[in-house]
Design an enzyme around this catalytic site. Structure first.
Site, PDB file in Angstrom:
ATOM      1  N   LYS A  55      43.102  51.426 -19.027  1.00 28.54           N
ATOM      2  CA  LYS A  55      41.680  50.458 -19.939  1.00 28.54           C
ATOM      3  C   LYS A  55      41.023  50.622 -18.445  1.00 28.54           C
ATOM      4  CE  LYS A  55      41.268  45.860 -20.805  1.00 28.54           C
ATOM      5  NZ  LYS A  55      42.134  44.511 -20.740  1.00 28.54           N
ATOM      6  N   GLU A  65      48.133  30.564 -27.894  1.00 30.10           N
ATOM      7  CA  GLU A  65      47.496  29.690 -27.409  1.00 30.10           C
ATOM      8  C   GLU A  65      48.965  28.382 -28.206  1.00 30.10           C
ATOM      9  OE1 GLU A  65      45.985  32.479 -28.695  1.00 30.10           O
ATOM     10  OE2 GLU A  65      44.330  32.796 -26.801  1.00 30.10           O
ATOM     11  N   ARG A  76      43.161  28.217 -32.970  1.00 32.92           N
ATOM     12  CA  ARG A  76      44.220  28.756 -33.033  1.00 32.92           C
ATOM     13  C   ARG A  76      45.695  27.123 -33.681  1.00 32.92           C
ATOM     14  NH1 ARG A  76      45.434  34.036 -32.055  1.00 32.92           N
ATOM     15  NH2 ARG A  76      44.791  35.059 -34.196  1.00 32.92           N
TER      16      ARG A  76
END
Ligand code: TPP
Length: 632
Positions: A267, A352, A380
């Site tokens: 990343k 979540e 969610r």
């Protein structure tokens, strides 16, 4: 595993050869036609463009920089848009945008009318999905591959690129379960882009499995999680080696059966400040100095930081307080809390639903969980809030950051639904702090509630200043009262709309309208005192940065109808629409949530209910409304 591709570290913004390749090859056809030995230069040019533009506009930087070579390889092996390239979450699609003719758009990235920071179907036929909520791409891929199979389009490939973080989401795991047994010929290709981070290092058993695969351990024995679920596993591959990545993608196509291609990337690759940052602050950045990665301009205290300091203070006072995050420990303000009480923070991964249901268990076990999410991602877990927390009357506190309009992140990131959704959860007490002092106080009140759930929500902006109340009336803060005037209009400020309400009140004062501004602090269920206060005014206007239909205003209006309060209640809020990206303040203004817009709304409403304006008896003052019963 070593990485072989050349690294180019911008800061030295433009690569030595100049950006000419990009202009010549900014289409999939152009990329495919390019000689392989020119590809490292193309990658360098893409990185330079991203660093230059994203540091100037703000946006997602680290993830895109990590998939430059992977994206080039994907566009060389597959023929988008005939073949479908799906990028899970969508925050890593900047290189894909560059390679599909949108390089010029990066100058106005995420600005009103400019390029979206996420995939956008309106922008390009190469963007199939409009996402930003993680872990969905495999399910889309499943459906698309089945559809192509059913309609005889057997020459079309479907490829889903998903990060190791997004793979921790329940939806992705459900998709693996569905896809592992797919019939040959209708299985999408899964490209697992493993950079071992979400924001924080990716957590859990899956992360441990991927680490073993990266280390070559389980590849040796030929069995792993994916093979056990019915996939062929190809990897690990150095995702910065374009030739190797192209080769493995060709193999995956040739297999014609469910396959996971495990690509390892870094990343932030190629940008020093991102590579050096163990906290992944370059995942998404504001406007920063490209050379150092440091923010430009003075940092103002954010709502997140006010919350972060208070939850850390509370943690020292209350041993039973635990915090939960869904892969966003630092973005939701749990940095200090987690440093002080590492054993009292639970990171569920991008899950979540798991976080909320697990909070129910923590509460049953005698702890007070504080679940920290962005408002948009709570959507969610609505079922878990309802059935697992509220039905059981469990003391769980939800802290929702980025509520309301979030601005440049666009349609899928706005937190428009939380007030409407949470205000309908039986037994849940919902608060919207208007300023930092109220956030601190309401958080303390929330974690003191022991017989059911509580929620607090605040927006994405700098916090403050404090707006102290003139008085408090049965739990309602009175922020403004026009002196010596009738009770013409009550402005009910939900959370940070208090600032615009006060601005409107000052304007209306000058027009001779008698205004009261109240902040109910706890906005749902309705405080009966608010109904009484409404009854004393000719008109009530509720102001919220959530849905106007079905939000707090609607709740208050229904309460008034039920309790025979005849004062009309007008709701000002956001439209039931997918609002696009742009400046937060512009979007609030367009929705009628600025001070001037509110003053105008009130005048219009009063005009409809009252005699028209009369000239002011005091020369030099703005026209005054002739209000019946008003003292001269
Ligand atoms: C449902 C959901 N929860 C939280 C987020 C916030 N979020 C955006 S990107 C990200 C990390 C993604 O990690 P990964 O898939 O590995 O991609 P990477 O950024 O590492 O390339 C998170 C948690 C989200 N987008 N969707």
């Amino acid at each position: 595993m070593t990485t072989t591709a050349d690294k180019h570290v911008p800061g030295a913004a433009v690569p030595p050869e100049g950006p000419e390749l990009l202009s010549a090859t900014g289409t999939p056809q152009g990329v495919r036609a390019l000689d392989p030995d020119r590809l490292p230069q193309l990658a360098a040019e893409i990185r330079a463009l991203l660093v230059r533009t994203v540091t100037a506009t703000g946006g997602h930087l680290g993830a895109g920089l990590g998939v430059v070579e992977l994206t080039i390889a994907l566009h060389r092996v597959f023929e988008s848009p005939r073949d479908v390239l799906l990028f899970d979450t969508g925050h890593q699609t900047y290189p894909h945008k560059v390679l599909t003719g949108r390089a010029a758009g990066f100058e106005a990235l995420r600005q009103t009318g400019g390029l979206s920071g996420y995939p956008s179907r309106a922008e390009s036929e190469h963007d199939w999905i409009e996402n930003s909520h993680a872990s969905t791409a495999l399910a889309y891929a499943d459906g698309l591959a089945k559809a192509f199979h059913c309609t005889g389009q057997t020459d079309r490939r479907v490829v889903a690129v998903i990060g190791d973080g997004a793979m921790t989401g329940g939806l992705a795991l459900e998709a693996l379960n569905n896809l592992g047994g797919s019939a040959a010929g209708r299985a999408p290709i899964i490209v697992l882009n493993d950079n071992s981070r979400s924001y924080d290092p990716t957590v859990g058993a899956l992360a441990a499995q991927l680490a073993r695969l990266r280390g070559g351990e389980e590849a040796m024995c030929g069995r792993n999680l994916f093979t056990d679920l019915g996939f062929r596993y190809l990897g690990p591959i150095d995702g910065h080696d374009i030739a190797a990545t192209e080769a493995v993608l060709h193999r995956a196509v040739a297999l014609g059966r469910p396959v996971v291609v495990h690509v390892v990337t870094e990343k932030g690759r190629g940008y020093g400040p991102a590579e050096a940052d163990s906290d992944d602050r370059m995942h998404a950045c504001g406007i920063i100095d490209p050379a150092t990665g440091r923010p430009l301009g003075a940092a103002k205290p954010s709502w997140t930081s006010v919350f972060g300091a208070e939850i850390a203070a509370l943690g020292a006072e209350r041993q039973d307080l635990v915090a939960l995050t869904a892969a966003m420990r630092l973005p939701v303000g749990l940095g200090t809390f987690s440093a002080r009480f590492p054993e009292r923070v639970f990171d569920s991964g991008i899950a979540e639903q798991h976080a909320v249901a697990s909070a129910a268990g923590l509460a049953m076990g005698g702890l007070h969980p504080v679940v920290c999410l962005y408002a948009t991602f709570l959507n969610r877990a609505y079922d878990q809030v309802l059935m697992d927390v509220a039905l059981h009357r469990l003391p769980v506190t939800f802290v929702l950051d980025r509520a309301g309009i979030t601005g440049p992140d666009g349609a899928s990131h706005h937190g428009l639904w939380d007030l409407a959704m949470l205000s309908r959860v039986p037994g849940l007490r919902l608060a919207a702090p208007r300023d930092p002092a109220r956030l601190r106080a309401l958080l303390r009140e929330a974690v003191d509630v022991a017989d059911g759930p509580t929620a607090l929500r605040f927006p994405k902006e700098s916090a403050g200043p404090d707006l102290d109340a003139l008085a408090t009336l049965d739990g309602l803060d009175i922020l403004h009262r026009t002196p010596h005037a009738d009770l013409d209009v009550l402005l009910v400020a939900i959370g940070t709309t208090a600032t615009a309400c006060l601005e409107a009140a000052r304007t209306l004062d000058g027009l001779g309208v008698g205004v009261t501004v109240t902040d109910p602090r706890w906005v749902a269920p309705v405080n009966p005192a608010l109904g009484h206060l409404v009854a004393r005014h000719r008109l009530a206007v509720t102001v919220e940065d959530g849905l106007a239909d079905g939000g707090i205003g609607t709740l208050l209006a229904q309460h008034c109808t039920r309790t025979a309060v005849t004062t009309p209640v007008h709701t000002v809020g956001l439209p039931t629409a997918f609002l696009t990206h742009g400046e937060r303040t512009d979007q609030l203004r367009d929705a009628g949530l600025s001070g001037p817009a509110l003053a105008e709304t009130v005048q219009t409403l009063l005009g409809a209910r009252m005699p028209p304006f009369a000239e002011s008896p005091r020369s030099g003052h703005p026209p005054q409304r002739a209000v019946p019963g008003r003292r001269a």
